[in-house]
Design an enzyme around this catalytic site. Structure first.
Site, PDB file in Angstrom:
ATOM      1  CB  CYS A  25      -1.102  -0.125   0.783  1.00 42.43           C
ATOM      2  SG  CYS A  25      -2.427  -1.408   1.181  1.00 42.43           S
ATOM      3  CD  GLN A  99      -3.563  -8.063  -1.914  1.00 45.52           C
ATOM      4  OE1 GLN A  99      -3.408  -7.270  -1.815  1.00 45.52           O
ATOM      5  NE2 GLN A  99      -2.242  -9.239  -1.360  1.00 45.52           N
ATOM      6  CG  HIS A 178      -4.834  -8.849   0.572  1.00 44.29           C
ATOM      7  ND1 HIS A 178      -4.717  -9.663   0.644  1.00 44.29           N
ATOM      8  CD2 HIS A 178      -4.959  -7.750   1.156  1.00 44.29           C
ATOM      9  CE1 HIS A 178      -3.572  -9.381   2.044  1.00 44.29           C
ATOM     10  NE2 HIS A 178      -3.578  -8.063   2.270  1.00 44.29           N
ATOM     11  CG  HIS A 181      -1.560  -9.961   5.141  1.00 42.95           C
ATOM     12  ND1 HIS A 181      -0.631  -9.368   4.181  1.00 42.95           N
ATOM     13  CD2 HIS A 181      -0.198 -11.236   5.388  1.00 42.95           C
ATOM     14  CE1 HIS A 181       0.399 -10.138   4.102  1.00 42.95           C
ATOM     15  NE2 HIS A 181       0.464 -11.198   4.954  1.00 42.95           N
ATOM     16  CE1 TYR A 183      -5.787  -4.616   6.929  1.00 43.88           C
ATOM     17  CE2 TYR A 183      -4.596  -6.619   5.118  1.00 43.88           C
ATOM     18  CZ  TYR A 183      -4.390  -4.821   5.808  1.00 43.88           C
ATOM     19  OH  TYR A 183      -3.401  -4.491   5.556  1.00 43.88           O
ATOM     20  NE  ARG A 327       9.350  -3.627   5.319  1.00 44.67           N
ATOM     21  CZ  ARG A 327       8.306  -4.717   5.534  1.00 44.67           C
ATOM     22  NH1 ARG A 327       7.768  -5.254   5.104  1.00 44.67           N
ATOM     23  NH2 ARG A 327       6.791  -4.067   6.760  1.00 44.67           N
TER      24      ARG A 327
END
Length: 359
Positions: A25, A99, A178, A181, A183, A327
């Site tokens: 995000c 996604q 998705h 995580h 959600y 990352r």
């Protein structure tokens, strides 16, 4: 040829290598609309040689966004800028992917400048009422979510279907659902967040029901012509009464039967206080086990993969089929160009950058 730069096909879509930009995000949208930030951000990674550019989790509905600054695909006009982004990604020889997500009880989060959630935005300041399988807060600072009724669940399924239609219109060549995580779809999977007593709660078969319905709805749009991935958290990192690897394996077998092409295997985040042994490749054992147990479906791994040799070794050991980088691609958009040199692989550079190529 190195495994990392080996090309492959899914449903007629050609992927030039096995590097996937993991959805991350940016919290840089207004009313769900993408901007030039997103064009440059994703475009840079395509220029840098990443084979699949996956756009961050995009809200299938306004209330499904993680924060007010998330991308959305619930408005037909959202397609316009997204199409500009996918066109550029394709021009670089990469596959544009998206996604699709719904944040559930973690929605309406407050995002500060350090790019992490810290409480929520109330309705007076542009926030909204989060929804969930059960009225259980994620953390005390979050509001109690509204438990979805049957009508609300039907809306979620339809929102994913409409989002898939718009994603195809926007030019995306791969779609990921998705379900990780913490959600919404993960919340239904996990007994830690799902205390329902109807057909969407209790047993394993009931808790996976919503995800399977979403997969069917999205597949009805894709018509077996567009690759479909599903991201899961393979474990909640809680020993008892939680979602775990064995359930993830059972789920993967069912998703394979429904035509899902690949599993994007992550872990955690349904509760805030799970003890997670974070370190290089810490999530790999879960992806590796799923790959070993379920034939005929691609498996991707993610989590602190930071160099070419590490990625290549994972593939050579047959522990995963795809390498998702997060990352590391934020730090270095040109990681694939450098990785190719390290692995002594000759790949095509953008013509404009060939003067910078090391001999």
């Amino acid at each position: 040829m190195s495994k990392l730069f080996e090309s492959f096909q899914i449903k007629g879509i050609n992927f030039k290598n096995r590097i996937v930009m993991s959805p991350m995000c940016q919290y840089s949208a207004t009313d769900g609309f993408a901007s030039n930030w997103h064009l440059v951000h994703y475009g840079s990674r395509a220029v840098g040689g990443t084979g699949t550019i996956m756009v961050e989790s995009v809200g299938v509905s306004s209330e499904g966004r993680i924060s007010p600054n998330d991308l959305g695909i619930y408005n037909p006009e959202h397609v316009i800028k997204l199409k500009e982004i996918t066109d550029f990604i394709k021009e670089q020889g990469a596959v544009p992917a998206i996604q699709l997500g719904h944040a559930g009880r973690k929605a309406s989060a407050q995002i500060f400048q350090e790019w992490k959630g810290d409480g929520t935005v109330n309705e007076k300041n542009g926030g909204w009422q989060p929804v969930a399988p059960s009225p259980i807060k994620f953390i005390e600072e979050y509001p109690e979510p509204k438990e979805l009724d049957k009508e609300g669940i039907e809306k979620v399924v339809n929102d994913f279907k409409k989002a898939a239609e718009r994603a195809i219109e926007a030019g995306f060549q791969m779609i990921e659902i998705h379900s990780a995580h913490g959600y919404l779809l993960h919340e239904f999977l996990s007994p830690l967040a799902n205390k329902r007593t109807d057909e969407y709660g209790g047993s394993f078969e009931n808790r996976i029901r919503l995800l399977l319905e979403v997969v069917d709805a999205v597949n009805s749009v894709l018509e077996n012509k567009v690759p479909l991935f599903v991201r899961i958290s393979a474990t909640d990192w809680v020993k008892e009464g939680a979602w775990d690897l064995e359930q993830s394996i059972k789920l993967t077998k069912l998703l394979k039967e429904k035509g899902v092409d690949a599993m994007d295997v992550s872990t955690g985040a349904v509760i805030p206080d799970a003890i997670i042994p974070v370190g290089p490749g810490y999530q790999l054992p879960f992806a590796s086990r799923i790959k070993k147990e379920v034939d005929g479906i691609l498996v991707g791994t993610v989590g602190m993969i930071t160099n070419a040799v590490q990625a290549e070794t994972i593939l050579l050991n047959n522990e995963a089929d795809l390498i998702f980088l997060g990352r590391e691609l934020l730090r270095n958009p040109y990681f694939p160009l450098e990785a190719a040199k390290e692995l002594r692989e000759e790949i095509e550079w953008p013509l404009q950058y060939t003067r910078g190529k090391r001999k």
